[in-house]
Each structure stands twice: as C-alpha cells, then as structure tokens.
Scaffold this motif. Sequence first.
Motif, PDB file in Angstrom:
ATOM      1  N   ASP A 131       0.813  -1.223   0.000  1.00  0.00           N
ATOM      2  CA  ASP A 131       0.000   0.000   0.000  1.00  0.00           C
ATOM      3  C   ASP A 131       0.844   1.270   0.000  1.00  0.00           C
ATOM      4  O   ASP A 131       0.320   2.364  -0.212  1.00  0.00           O
ATOM      5  N   TYR A 132       2.172   1.147   0.265  1.00  0.00           N
ATOM      6  CA  TYR A 132       3.043   2.319   0.225  1.00  0.00           C
ATOM      7  C   TYR A 132       3.432   2.687  -1.201  1.00  0.00           C
ATOM      8  O   TYR A 132       4.105   3.702  -1.411  1.00  0.00           O
ATOM      9  N   CYS A 133       3.051   1.886  -2.158  1.00  0.00           N
ATOM     10  CA  CYS A 133       3.387   2.161  -3.560  1.00  0.00           C
ATOM     11  C   CYS A 133       2.402   3.170  -4.123  1.00  0.00           C
ATOM     12  O   CYS A 133       1.542   2.862  -4.969  1.00  0.00           O
ATOM     13  N   THR A 134       2.499   4.410  -3.634  1.00  0.00           N
ATOM     14  CA  THR A 134       1.650   5.511  -4.091  1.00  0.00           C
ATOM     15  C   THR A 134       2.523   6.724  -4.386  1.00  0.00           C
ATOM     16  O   THR A 134       3.638   6.845  -3.859  1.00  0.00           O
ATOM     17  N   GLU A 135       2.009   7.606  -5.199  1.00  0.00           N
ATOM     18  CA  GLU A 135       2.752   8.823  -5.547  1.00  0.00           C
ATOM     19  C   GLU A 135       3.143   9.607  -4.303  1.00  0.00           C
ATOM     20  O   GLU A 135       4.296  10.020  -4.149  1.00  0.00           O
ATOM     21  N   GLU A 136       2.198   9.807  -3.405  1.00  0.00           N
ATOM     22  CA  GLU A 136       2.439  10.639  -2.222  1.00  0.00           C
ATOM     23  C   GLU A 136       3.508  10.040  -1.311  1.00  0.00           C
ATOM     24  O   GLU A 136       4.427  10.732  -0.869  1.00  0.00           O
ATOM     25  N   LYS A 137       3.418   8.739  -1.034  1.00  0.00           N
ATOM     26  CA  LYS A 137       4.348   8.123  -0.095  1.00  0.00           C
ATOM     27  C   LYS A 137       5.753   8.000  -0.679  1.00  0.00           C
ATOM     28  O   LYS A 137       6.750   8.175   0.022  1.00  0.00           O
ATOM     29  N   ILE A 138       5.845   7.694  -1.974  1.00  0.00           N
ATOM     30  CA  ILE A 138       7.168   7.604  -2.600  1.00  0.00           C
ATOM     31  C   ILE A 138       7.835   8.969  -2.602  1.00  0.00           C
ATOM     32  O   ILE A 138       9.009   9.114  -2.261  1.00  0.00           O
ATOM     33  N   GLU A 139       7.087  10.001  -2.976  1.00  0.00           N
ATOM     34  CA  GLU A 139       7.659  11.353  -3.020  1.00  0.00           C
ATOM     35  C   GLU A 139       8.071  11.834  -1.631  1.00  0.00           C
ATOM     36  O   GLU A 139       9.089  12.515  -1.487  1.00  0.00           O
ATOM     37  N   SER A 140       7.294  11.496  -0.608  1.00  0.00           N
ATOM     38  CA  SER A 140       7.629  11.971   0.739  1.00  0.00           C
ATOM     39  C   SER A 140       8.955  11.369   1.208  1.00  0.00           C
ATOM     40  O   SER A 140       9.761  12.047   1.852  1.00  0.00           O
ATOM     41  N   LYS A 141       9.195  10.099   0.869  1.00  0.00           N
ATOM     42  CA  LYS A 141      10.477   9.486   1.246  1.00  0.00           C
ATOM     43  C   LYS A 141      11.630  10.058   0.435  1.00  0.00           C
ATOM     44  O   LYS A 141      12.723  10.281   0.964  1.00  0.00           O
ATOM     45  N   MET A 142      11.388  10.303  -0.844  1.00  0.00           N
ATOM     46  CA  MET A 142      12.431  10.902  -1.663  1.00  0.00           C
ATOM     47  C   MET A 142      12.773  12.297  -1.155  1.00  0.00           C
ATOM     48  O   MET A 142      13.945  12.684  -1.078  1.00  0.00           O
ATOM     49  N   LYS A 143      11.764  13.046  -0.782  1.00  0.00           N
ATOM     50  CA  LYS A 143      11.982  14.419  -0.321  1.00  0.00           C
ATOM     51  C   LYS A 143      12.806  14.449   0.963  1.00  0.00           C
ATOM     52  O   LYS A 143      13.767  15.222   1.086  1.00  0.00           O
ATOM     53  N   ILE A 144      12.449  13.587   1.938  1.00  0.00           N
ATOM     54  CA  ILE A 144      13.174  13.642   3.211  1.00  0.00           C
ATOM     55  C   ILE A 144      14.618  13.201   3.028  1.00  0.00           C
ATOM     56  O   ILE A 144      15.537  13.779   3.624  1.00  0.00           O
ATOM     57  N   LEU A 145      14.869  12.189   2.185  1.00  0.00           N
ATOM     58  CA  LEU A 145      16.247  11.760   1.944  1.00  0.00           C
ATOM     59  C   LEU A 145      17.046  12.863   1.249  1.00  0.00           C
ATOM     60  O   LEU A 145      18.226  13.075   1.550  1.00  0.00           O
ATOM     61  N   LEU A 146      16.408  13.574   0.328  1.00  0.00           N
ATOM     62  CA  LEU A 146      17.091  14.658  -0.369  1.00  0.00           C
ATOM     63  C   LEU A 146      17.400  15.810   0.579  1.00  0.00           C
ATOM     64  O   LEU A 146      18.522  16.346   0.587  1.00  0.00           O
ATOM     65  N   GLN A 147      16.444  16.191   1.409  1.00  0.00           N
ATOM     66  CA  GLN A 147      16.675  17.288   2.343  1.00  0.00           C
ATOM     67  C   GLN A 147      17.753  16.923   3.368  1.00  0.00           C
ATOM     68  O   GLN A 147      18.626  17.738   3.681  1.00  0.00           O
ATOM     69  N   MET A 148      17.692  15.711   3.883  1.00  0.00           N
ATOM     70  CA  MET A 148      18.718  15.273   4.821  1.00  0.00           C
ATOM     71  C   MET A 148      20.099  15.294   4.172  1.00  0.00           C
ATOM     72  O   MET A 148      21.085  15.722   4.789  1.00  0.00           O
ATOM     73  N   SER A 149      20.172  14.854   2.926  1.00  0.00           N
ATOM     74  CA  SER A 149      21.471  14.814   2.249  1.00  0.00           C
ATOM     75  C   SER A 149      22.028  16.217   2.030  1.00  0.00           C
ATOM     76  O   SER A 149      23.241  16.431   2.117  1.00  0.00           O
ATOM     77  N   LEU A 150      21.168  17.195   1.772  1.00  0.00           N
ATOM     78  CA  LEU A 150      21.648  18.576   1.607  1.00  0.00           C
ATOM     79  C   LEU A 150      22.233  19.105   2.919  1.00  0.00           C
ATOM     80  O   LEU A 150      23.274  19.773   2.925  1.00  0.00           O
ATOM     81  N   VAL A 151      21.565  18.800   4.029  1.00  0.00           N
ATOM     82  CA  VAL A 151      22.082  19.226   5.335  1.00  0.00           C
ATOM     83  C   VAL A 151      23.433  18.565   5.603  1.00  0.00           C
ATOM     84  O   VAL A 151      24.378  19.206   6.085  1.00  0.00           O
ATOM     85  N   LEU A 152      23.545  17.273   5.273  1.00  0.00           N
ATOM     86  CA  LEU A 152      24.803  16.559   5.511  1.00  0.00           C
ATOM     87  C   LEU A 152      25.919  17.076   4.611  1.00  0.00           C
ATOM     88  O   LEU A 152      27.064  17.222   5.052  1.00  0.00           O
ATOM     89  N   ILE A 153      25.608  17.359   3.351  1.00  0.00           N
ATOM     90  CA  ILE A 153      26.618  17.932   2.447  1.00  0.00           C
ATOM     91  C   ILE A 153      27.116  19.260   2.987  1.00  0.00           C
ATOM     92  O   ILE A 153      28.321  19.547   2.992  1.00  0.00           O
ATOM     93  N   TRP A 154      26.192  20.074   3.473  1.00  0.00           N
ATOM     94  CA  TRP A 154      26.554  21.385   4.028  1.00  0.00           C
ATOM     95  C   TRP A 154      27.446  21.227   5.256  1.00  0.00           C
ATOM     96  O   TRP A 154      28.449  21.926   5.401  1.00  0.00           O
ATOM     97  N   GLY A 155      27.123  20.284   6.144  1.00  0.00           N
ATOM     98  CA  GLY A 155      27.870  20.150   7.386  1.00  0.00           C
ATOM     99  C   GLY A 155      29.167  19.369   7.253  1.00  0.00           C
ATOM    100  O   GLY A 155      30.161  19.699   7.888  1.00  0.00           O
ATOM    101  N   LEU A 156      29.163  18.325   6.407  1.00  0.00           N
ATOM    102  CA  LEU A 156      30.321  17.446   6.295  1.00  0.00           C
ATOM    103  C   LEU A 156      31.295  17.888   5.210  1.00  0.00           C
ATOM    104  O   LEU A 156      32.444  17.453   5.183  1.00  0.00           O
TER     105      LEU A 156
END
Length: 519
Positions: A131-156
């Motif tokens: 049931d997680y195979c939906t547009e909304e749920k896939i995008e939400s996981k992609m978004k959080i991983l992308l935002q986290m990675s930007l913070v890590l790139i900035w800090g590391l």
Amino acid sequence: MSENSKKQANGKAPVFVIADPVKLMPSESAIKAARLRSLSSVSDTKPAFGHTADKDVNTDNWSPETWQGKPIVQDVIYDNAEEVEEALEKLEALPPLVSSYEICRLQQQLREAALGKAFVLQGGDCAELFDYCTEEKIESKMKILLQMSLVLIWGLKLPVVRIGRIAGQFAKPRSKLTEEINGKIIPSFRGDNINGFDLDKRTPDPARLVNAYFHSSATLNYIRTTLSSGFADLHRPFDWSLSHVQSNAVKERYQKVVTSITEGLSFMKTVGADNSSSLQSVDLFTSHEGLLLEFEQSLTRKLRDPTDNRMKWYNTSAHFLWIGDRTRQLNGAHVEYFRGITNPIGIKVGPSMKAEELTALLDVVDPDCIVGRVTLITRYGADKIKDKLPAHIRAVQETGHKVVWMSDPCHGNTKTSPCNGLKTRDFEDIMSELAAALQVHKENNSQLNGVHLELTGDAVTECIGGSEQLTHEDLTIRYDTVCDPRLSESQSLDAAFLIADWHMQGKMMSIAQVQQSYS
C-alpha cells in the motif's frame, strides 16, 4: 501476389494461423527451491548448522542456487510446491529491476565512502507495504532523503551517497515466527511479500513474491520518472518548513542552516556556477535485506560488468542488499548466497558478533579485499556500543579489508512504552548511539562513513523525543507502523542537523543542549 492475397482479392476470408504462446518453464534450481520451501515435499534431511566444515565455506564452486545445500534460518515454508514453482518460474522470466551499470555506479561511490571521501545516507521504512506504492508516499520518502542529504553535504563538506530502504524492503526477520492472538497460535506477520497483516491472510502465499516484484518495479519506475523530471533539481525551491519545531531556540539553529544552504545555491546561480548536471538530478539507489533467497535467486542474472567487460553474477532486485544480524551464520545459506554476487553488500553487526567471527565473515564474502565491497552496519544499542565497537574496528583494521563503516542507531534502541505498550524508540537514545559511533571511530583512528535509519517522510508519532518533543502519550496520535517504529519527517531532519553539528563542532548536542545554547 501470395495465395492469401489472391483469396482476399477474390472476396474470400483470410486464413489466420493461431499459435499457442510459449509456456514458461521453471529452471531446475527453481524446482529445487520450491521443494525446499514447501510442506508438500519437505525433506527429512535438511542441512543443519555445524555440519559444514569451515574449509567448505569458501569453495569456488558457486552458483545462485548453492545456498540450497546450506542450513538456513528465518526460512518460509509454503503449503504447495507447485505454487512456489509457478511463482519462481515467473520471476525467472521477468526482466531485471536494476542494471549492472547502476550497480557499478554505486560500487564506485561506496569505494569513495570507504576511503573517507563521501558519506552514505541509507534510510526508509522498517518494512514496506504494498500500500506504500503511491505517488504521495514515494515522493515523501524521496523528499526527506534529499533534504537530509543537503544538510549533511553542508555540514560534512562531502558528497552524500543516497540509498533508500525502498522498492523491495518488504520482508522482515522476526524473533518469533508465530504469535498468540485470542488464544490461537498463528504465523507472525513477516512482510507483504510473505503473508498479510490481517489475521485471515497470515498463511504464506508464494504469489506474493511476484506481487512484490511488480510493486518494486512500479516504485522504481516512479522514482526514475520523478528524478528525471526535475524533482531533485536544486534550482527549484524546497519546502523547508520548520513549523514542527517546538523550541524557538532549536528553530533558530535550524533556520541558520537552511538559510546558509539556500543562500549558497542562490550565490551559485548568480555567478553562473549552477549549470552542473549534479545540481539537476541525483542518484537514489535501492536496497533491502536479502532475506528470501528463493526470490533473490530468481532475479540473479549474469550480466556484463561495464568496468572490465566480463560477465558476472548480479542480483538485479536491488542495487544494494544486506545480511541481517539473525542470518549471518558463517556456514549458513545467506552468507553462501551473498558471497557470489557482484553487488556491494551490507552486513548487520550486533552485540553478539565476536571479533573473530567478523573477520572470518569478511574473508568469505570479500576474499579479494575490494575497497567498499562490504558495508558493516553496526547496531549495538546506546548502552553497549562503547564496549563492542572498538574491538570490531581493531579486528577489521588488522585485515586487508577496507569497508564502509555505517551506524544503525535504531535497531538496538527499541523499547516498549510504559504508557500504552507500543514499541517505540527514544530519539535521544538513537542520537546517543550515533554520537558514540562517531567518537569511537575517531578514537580508534577510523571514520564513520554513513548512517542507516528507519524513517518515513510522514508526520508519524512512533518514536518519542526530537524537536517536536513527542511523549509516550503522543504515540497513539499517528502510530502507523506494522513492524518497528520509524523516525518521523521532523525527527529525520533533526538527525541530519545534529550529525552536521558534530562534524562542524566536534561534538553532538542533544535537542535540549541546542535549546540551551541558543536561549
């Protein structure tokens, strides 16, 4: 003019030749796996642990089905062998989900991480549901991983390798394969690719293996489509809403980071330095625990390695797979399967792992000592890590293996809420183990190369603490998980901010300490 054409010209009906479609046939290895996995043809002489001599473990005679001759744990037994055969023959006929070129790209990036030149962010659901195979749920996981990675790139100040627990992380090992509900013993829920969460769907169903393939395929297709359509383009504005942060002091700290990131991107645009393709899209690799070996075997294909043009065995169900802490037996089926695939692999390392076991395991799965081939994902618990990790680091340093060291601070810190009996994790415990991992590696002339988190891009209330200051009483607000508790969107960002803080300041502050320092 052909004879049929003449007949058509004379007004006679055309002749159609109808041929039956070619029937799929299972391979011999699929038939053997089906029999091994079925009550209808269970052998009385299954391989047992301890019956395989160490000298037999590292034989060169490997194929995708040699695991069938090894003892196995966490196995699934189906009712009917023919149904399992039918599922496996279908899987064998379906195309790969990922390519050897994509796997090679990940190999190269993990090599950089092992050398300390990149940082790995791996995250996603404890257990995916269909049931997680939906547009909304896939995008939400992609978004959080992308935002986290930007913070890590900035800090590391390092590139970040993004790996999702997505598009295949359906099965979960369980400490108990059965549970008692209303006085009746029934199979535990073991993941959507095995059985259903509803009580009337607990019988393992091999058709779910094929269903898992198509849900993984749909998820992967949407990820690729979304990324190619500019979802990760850093020129587009991101929603960096910090409305979830309860403390004004913490919000001020986070806002400074967000402002720095956005101003940096704006500056690059102003000076014309934002034309790189890396600013328009990113790699997002897929991963799951390689638990169901009959499924993994069916998607193991011989493909050409783009780096040396040689044909090699690849698992094409995901870019990256890992062996769980419950299935890492040296003479077991899972280690036997993993040692033969070309994909980069992970190994979960828990507090019960002895140093000599770890080095012996590395010798089996990485005999050529390929840099970044193996990722060691440590998961001890906040109260055990300082006692266990140093010996493991020293043991690996004494070998020729150059691994990616990754911390999984979630799995060892699961507890039961005294308020409502729900499984939960305390954000402070998670960050305490992560801070200890960073410090222990530093003290032992090593380096933590990545973090592995169970998380979601949704506003769930499954873990307590974080900048939202969730309490045990809050758990029932939105407790969605069917397995282990996950970090929410805001708690995931909290983790990224605090990791960045450690690399910039040499220490990791708790949420309370951040609040005090800005009060």
